[in-house]
Scaffold this active site. Structure first.
Site, PDB file in Angstrom:
ATOM      1  N   ARG A 278    -101.924 -22.055  -0.218  1.00  0.00           N
ATOM      2  CA  ARG A 278    -102.827 -21.979   0.934  1.00  0.00           C
ATOM      3  C   ARG A 278    -102.118 -22.164   2.265  1.00  0.00           C
ATOM      4  NH1 ARG A 278    -106.816 -25.308  -2.473  1.00  0.00           N
ATOM      5  NH2 ARG A 278    -105.501 -26.901  -1.588  1.00  0.00           N
TER       6      ARG A 278
ATOM      7  N   GLU B  55     -98.631 -37.968  -9.104  1.00  0.00           N
ATOM      8  CA  GLU B  55     -99.319 -39.101  -9.721  1.00  0.00           C
ATOM      9  C   GLU B  55     -99.057 -39.168 -11.221  1.00  0.00           C
ATOM     10  OE1 GLU B  55    -103.809 -41.034  -9.875  1.00  0.00           O
ATOM     11  OE2 GLU B  55    -103.458 -39.189  -8.774  1.00  0.00           O
TER      12      GLU B  55
END
Length: 178
Positions: free
Chosen positions: A66, A103
């Protein structure tokens, strides 16, 4: 076009909020309506480029995907080149790479070795600043090229997630701050 409260409000009208996506408690900021509006897309790009218009930018770089949407037209507005930063296996020429922690695992970004030259002035772009991990990795990759990072530009900044701290000492500009 500098960011004003009225411009921010106008751009926010084109951001769709989707609750509980991708998981409960998350509000997803969907930019698809903004991208579908030529006027809103133009305005967003102009607002994102404006803080850097007098900075003599050589390269606007962005990580897929994006960020590419905003970085290429920003490069045109700034009279600069555009350089894509991509995932492994997506660039056909020799690359610099940078691995970084997520993460739950790791990821890696690449840029062509001749994409960004030492000393060039670079703005890094993405649609969203959340926790800052991807943009921090982009900064490390561009630092490895010995280029000068002038700043980072985002359409949306989710301030409560603290991503800006990961980008210190670099300048962070955002069109919309939540």
């Amino acid at each position: 076009m500098p960011r004003t409260a009225a411009m921010t409000a106008e751009l926010q009208q084109h951001i769709r909020e989707i609750p509980d996506f991708p998981k409960p408690g998350i509000i997803y900021r969907d930019i698809a309506p903004l991208l579908a509006s030529p006027d809103a897309l133009r305005a967003a790009t102009e607002v994102m480029a404006a803080p850097f218009k007098d900075e003599k930018i050589d390269i606007v770089a962005a990580a897929e995907a994006r960020g590419f949407i905003f970085a290429a037209p920003m490069a045109i507005l700034l009279g600069a080149g555009f350089v894509p930063i991509r995932k492994p296996g997506k660039l056909p020429f020799e690359t610099h790479s940078h691995a970084y922690d997520l993460e739950y695992g790791t990821d890696e970004l690449h840029v062509h070795v001749d994409g960004v030259q030492a000393g060039q002035r670079v703005v890094l772009v993405d649609d969203l600043l959340a926790t800052g991990g991807t943009m921090q990795a982009c900064c490390r990759l561009i630092e490895r090229c010995a280029a000068e990072i002038v700043g980072c530009s985002f359409l949306i900044h989710l301030a409560a997630l603290g991503g800006e701290a990961k980008l210190e000492p670099y300048r962070v500009e955002s069109a919309i701050v939540y």
